[in-house]
Structures are given as C-alpha cells and as structure tokens.
Design an enzyme around this catalytic site. Sequence first.
Site, PDB file in Angstrom:
ATOM      1  CB  SER A 147      -1.143  73.921  71.360  1.00 63.44           C
ATOM      2  OG  SER A 147       0.199  73.496  71.472  1.00 63.44           O
ATOM      3  CG  HIS A 167       6.807  77.399  70.314  1.00 60.66           C
ATOM      4  ND1 HIS A 167       5.695  78.108  70.695  1.00 60.66           N
ATOM      5  CD2 HIS A 167       6.349  76.330  69.627  1.00 60.66           C
ATOM      6  CE1 HIS A 167       4.611  77.503  70.237  1.00 60.66           C
ATOM      7  NE2 HIS A 167       4.976  76.415  69.576  1.00 60.66           N
TER       8      HIS A 167
END
Length: 137
Positions: A118, A123
Amino acid sequence: MPDEPDVSDTTATTATTATTATADPNCLFCRIVAGNVPSTQVYHDDDVIAFRDRNPQAPTHVLVIPRRHVAGINAPEAADGPMLAAMVRVANAVARAEGIAKSGFRLVWNVGPDAGQSVFHLHLHLLGGRPLGWPPG
Ligand code: 5GP
Ligand code: ZN
C-alpha cells in the site's frame, strides 16, 4: 553505519532530519523521514530509519526504510546491495532490542496488489512477539 546498529536509544521520537534531494513530497514515508508526519522511531542513522507500524499486526511490528525514496523491492540494482544489507542489519538489531531475536520473527517485503503493498517507498516489515502462522494469510 556502525558495525553494530545502535538501538539503545529507543525513546519515542519523531524524525527531524531534513528531507533529502530525492524525497518525493507526495510519498508518506518520505514525509515521515522528513518529520512532517509523526512516527515512533526505534532507530535511525544516516541511511535508514525504523519506526513502529501505525496498525501493528503483532506485538512488535516495525518498518525499516531507507531515507532516500526507493519505490519498492521489485527492481533491485547491484548498487542497492549496501542499502538492502543495512536494512536487514537494522531489522536484526531492532529484533534483538525488542527481545524477539531468540523467540523468532519474520521479515516481510510486500510487492504488488496480491501482497497488499500500500506504500510505494521501500520498507521491510519486522514482525514478532507472537507465534506467526505459516502459510501467511
Ligand atoms: P505495505 O502494505 O505497503 O507493505 O505496508 C505499509 C505499512 O505502512 C502498513 O503496515 C501500514 O499499517 C503502515 N502505515 C501506513 N501509514 C502509516 C503511517 O502514517 N504511519 C505508520 N507508522 N505506519 C503507517
Ligand atoms: Zn518516499
């Protein structure tokens, strides 16, 4: 980055380091790096920061990100090697600091819709502190 990432100062802080020239003003995690969106940091150095996920899926759920904007893990280049290694080393150091290194943890890169990605700033999820099911949902 020092030989051993120093996660001794785990007091909740908000990033205050100035954004880099490569920051994307529309990117949520670039805004977290810049300190424009608050986060609970558990680690930072010149290249990498780690902060607690806003919607934790386990007792420990930390996101490890590079300061510079990199969209995802789907197009790694040879030159990204040191950055990726630094992220993994920080994740391990945070796991030790959180006391989950021995009990176990999971490192996750989500890529694309089926994985539920999303946020399109690279990350690494660090999840632990409870038994984690396999296969994952
Ligand atoms: P993805 O689904 O892209 O792999 O992971 C994005 C993660 O970012 C999600 O786990 C989500 O909970 C987390 N997240 C989204 N917005 C924020 C935010 O503003 N602050 C923090 N700390 N985490 C966020
Ligand atoms: Zn970004």
